[in-house]
Design a protein around this motif. Structure first.
Motif, PDB file in Angstrom:
ATOM      1  N   GLN A  64      26.979  44.637  -1.659  1.00 13.77           N
ATOM      2  CA  GLN A  64      26.328  43.776  -2.652  1.00 13.77           C
ATOM      3  C   GLN A  64      24.998  43.281  -2.096  1.00 13.77           C
ATOM      4  O   GLN A  64      24.929  42.803  -0.969  1.00 13.77           O
ATOM      5  CB  GLN A  64      27.224  42.585  -2.972  1.00 13.77           C
ATOM      6  CG  GLN A  64      26.604  41.589  -3.911  1.00 13.77           C
ATOM      7  CD  GLN A  64      27.512  40.391  -4.145  1.00 13.77           C
ATOM      8  OE1 GLN A  64      28.715  40.457  -3.911  1.00 13.77           O
ATOM      9  NE2 GLN A  64      26.934  39.320  -4.601  1.00 13.77           N
ATOM     10  N   MET A  65      23.934  43.402  -2.908  1.00 12.30           N
ATOM     11  CA  MET A  65      22.608  42.911  -2.515  1.00 12.30           C
ATOM     12  C   MET A  65      22.130  41.914  -3.559  1.00 12.30           C
ATOM     13  O   MET A  65      22.149  42.215  -4.747  1.00 12.30           O
ATOM     14  CB  MET A  65      21.594  44.059  -2.446  1.00 12.30           C
ATOM     15  CG  MET A  65      21.929  45.142  -1.481  1.00 12.30           C
ATOM     16  SD  MET A  65      20.595  46.359  -1.277  1.00 12.30           S
ATOM     17  CE  MET A  65      20.298  46.902  -2.948  1.00 12.30           C
ATOM     18  N   ASN A  66      21.723  40.737  -3.118  1.00 11.71           N
ATOM     19  CA  ASN A  66      21.092  39.748  -3.982  1.00 11.71           C
ATOM     20  C   ASN A  66      19.666  39.584  -3.512  1.00 11.71           C
ATOM     21  O   ASN A  66      19.412  39.473  -2.312  1.00 11.71           O
ATOM     22  CB  ASN A  66      21.835  38.410  -3.910  1.00 11.71           C
ATOM     23  CG  ASN A  66      23.238  38.522  -4.448  1.00 11.71           C
ATOM     24  OD1 ASN A  66      24.141  38.976  -3.745  1.00 11.71           O
ATOM     25  ND2 ASN A  66      23.428  38.134  -5.680  1.00 11.71           N
ATOM     26  N   TYR A  67      18.711  39.531  -4.455  1.00  9.46           N
ATOM     27  CA  TYR A  67      17.301  39.436  -4.092  1.00  9.46           C
ATOM     28  C   TYR A  67      16.484  38.933  -5.274  1.00  9.46           C
ATOM     29  O   TYR A  67      16.966  38.904  -6.405  1.00  9.46           O
ATOM     30  CB  TYR A  67      16.767  40.801  -3.622  1.00  9.46           C
ATOM     31  CG  TYR A  67      17.008  41.927  -4.605  1.00  9.46           C
ATOM     32  CD1 TYR A  67      16.057  42.268  -5.553  1.00  9.46           C
ATOM     33  CD2 TYR A  67      18.199  42.642  -4.591  1.00  9.46           C
ATOM     34  CE1 TYR A  67      16.287  43.294  -6.453  1.00  9.46           C
ATOM     35  CE2 TYR A  67      18.438  43.660  -5.480  1.00  9.46           C
ATOM     36  CZ  TYR A  67      17.471  43.984  -6.415  1.00  9.46           C
ATOM     37  OH  TYR A  67      17.699  44.982  -7.307  1.00  9.46           O
ATOM     38  N   GLU A  68      15.261  38.527  -4.978  1.00 14.91           N
ATOM     39  CA  GLU A  68      14.303  38.144  -6.005  1.00 14.91           C
ATOM     40  C   GLU A  68      13.271  39.243  -6.125  1.00 14.91           C
ATOM     41  O   GLU A  68      12.761  39.735  -5.124  1.00 14.91           O
ATOM     42  CB  GLU A  68      13.605  36.832  -5.641  1.00 14.91           C
ATOM     43  CG  GLU A  68      14.483  35.624  -5.713  1.00 14.91           C
ATOM     44  CD  GLU A  68      13.725  34.345  -5.388  1.00 14.91           C
ATOM     45  OE1 GLU A  68      12.483  34.339  -5.517  1.00 14.91           O
ATOM     46  OE2 GLU A  68      14.385  33.380  -4.999  1.00 14.91           O
ATOM     47  N   GLY A  69      12.962  39.619  -7.351  1.00 15.57           N
ATOM     48  CA  GLY A  69      11.975  40.666  -7.564  1.00 15.57           C
ATOM     49  C   GLY A  69      11.658  40.802  -9.036  1.00 15.57           C
ATOM     50  O   GLY A  69      12.053  39.982  -9.860  1.00 15.57           O
ATOM     51  N   ASN A  70      10.936  41.867  -9.357  1.00 19.12           N
ATOM     52  CA  ASN A  70      10.613  42.136 -10.759  1.00 19.12           C
ATOM     53  C   ASN A  70      11.299  43.431 -11.187  1.00 19.12           C
ATOM     54  O   ASN A  70      11.999  44.075 -10.415  1.00 19.12           O
ATOM     55  CB  ASN A  70       9.100  42.197 -10.957  1.00 19.12           C
ATOM     56  CG  ASN A  70       8.435  43.237 -10.083  1.00 19.12           C
ATOM     57  OD1 ASN A  70       9.080  44.154  -9.610  1.00 19.12           O
ATOM     58  ND2 ASN A  70       7.152  43.086  -9.862  1.00 19.12           N
ATOM     59  N   GLY A  71      11.084  43.826 -12.418  1.00 15.94           N
ATOM     60  CA  GLY A  71      11.741  45.015 -12.956  1.00 15.94           C
ATOM     61  C   GLY A  71      11.332  46.300 -12.266  1.00 15.94           C
ATOM     62  O   GLY A  71      12.104  47.261 -12.216  1.00 15.94           O
ATOM     63  N   GLU A  72      10.117  46.338 -11.725  1.00 12.98           N
ATOM     64  CA  GLU A  72       9.664  47.537 -11.024  1.00 12.98           C
ATOM     65  C   GLU A  72      10.492  47.789  -9.761  1.00 12.98           C
ATOM     66  O   GLU A  72      10.780  48.937  -9.435  1.00 12.98           O
ATOM     67  CB  GLU A  72       8.176  47.422 -10.665  1.00 12.98           C
ATOM     68  CG  GLU A  72       7.255  47.506 -11.856  1.00 12.98           C
ATOM     69  CD  GLU A  72       7.374  48.821 -12.605  1.00 12.98           C
ATOM     70  OE1 GLU A  72       7.428  49.887 -11.940  1.00 12.98           O
ATOM     71  OE2 GLU A  72       7.441  48.791 -13.839  1.00 12.98           O
ATOM     72  N   ILE A  73      10.859  46.726  -9.065  1.00 14.65           N
ATOM     73  CA  ILE A  73      11.693  46.875  -7.869  1.00 14.65           C
ATOM     74  C   ILE A  73      13.044  47.470  -8.248  1.00 14.65           C
ATOM     75  O   ILE A  73      13.555  48.359  -7.562  1.00 14.65           O
ATOM     76  CB  ILE A  73      11.872  45.520  -7.156  1.00 14.65           C
ATOM     77  CG1 ILE A  73      10.538  45.029  -6.597  1.00 14.65           C
ATOM     78  CG2 ILE A  73      12.907  45.605  -6.048  1.00 14.65           C
ATOM     79  CD1 ILE A  73      10.573  43.648  -6.007  1.00 14.65           C
ATOM     80  N   VAL A  74      13.608  47.004  -9.350  1.00 15.87           N
ATOM     81  CA  VAL A  74      14.904  47.515  -9.809  1.00 15.87           C
ATOM     82  C   VAL A  74      14.795  49.007 -10.123  1.00 15.87           C
ATOM     83  O   VAL A  74      15.665  49.798  -9.741  1.00 15.87           O
ATOM     84  CB  VAL A  74      15.406  46.721 -11.030  1.00 15.87           C
ATOM     85  CG1 VAL A  74      16.662  47.344 -11.591  1.00 15.87           C
ATOM     86  CG2 VAL A  74      15.642  45.268 -10.667  1.00 15.87           C
ATOM     87  N   LYS A  75      13.722  49.410 -10.786  1.00 15.97           N
ATOM     88  CA  LYS A  75      13.539  50.832 -11.102  1.00 15.97           C
ATOM     89  C   LYS A  75      13.452  51.680  -9.840  1.00 15.97           C
ATOM     90  O   LYS A  75      14.044  52.749  -9.751  1.00 15.97           O
ATOM     91  CB  LYS A  75      12.263  51.027 -11.931  1.00 15.97           C
ATOM     92  CG  LYS A  75      12.365  50.564 -13.341  1.00 15.97           C
ATOM     93  CD  LYS A  75      11.053  50.801 -14.067  1.00 15.97           C
ATOM     94  CE  LYS A  75      11.070  50.188 -15.445  1.00 15.97           C
ATOM     95  NZ  LYS A  75       9.785  50.352 -16.134  1.00 15.97           N
TER      96      LYS A  75
END
Length: 103
Positions: A64-75
């Motif tokens: 499991q990874m929790n992080y702060e980012g935007n949608g581009e990071i998820v892609k």
């Protein structure tokens, strides 16, 4: 640019050794940092039985990874996971942080 909180859980094949597991964790951690992500928190959930078989596997190693980012990071992360043959399943959800709620 606003950052959202995300949680990504991925399941590794059960025959992945500990060294490969740690190298994948470090790879994704570095990928998140390079893409502008922050506050990365990773938990190894261990080997668990699957409720149904996925690609003929009945158990897997959960991370499991929790992080702060935007949608581009998820892609970027999901594309990398899709191409990795050691990962049998992954899921990313956006976490809404509830602040200042009084019951």
């Amino acid at each position: 640019m606003t950052l959202n909180n995300y949680e990504t859980i991925y399941i590794l094949k059960p025959d992945v050794n500990e060294d490969k597991n740690l190298s994948l964790v470090n790879e994704y951690k570095l990928l998140i940092k390079q893409s502008g992500g922050k506050n990365i928190f990773i938990q190894h959930r261990g080997r668990r039985n699957l409720k149904y078989n996925i690609n003929h596997y009945y158990d897997g190693i959960y991370v499991q990874m929790n992080y702060e980012g935007n949608g581009e990071i998820v892609k970027i992360i999901e594309k990398s996971m899709k191409l990795n043959d050691q990962i049998i399943r992954y899921l990313t959800t956006r976490q809404d942080i509830l602040q200042g709620i009084k019951l």
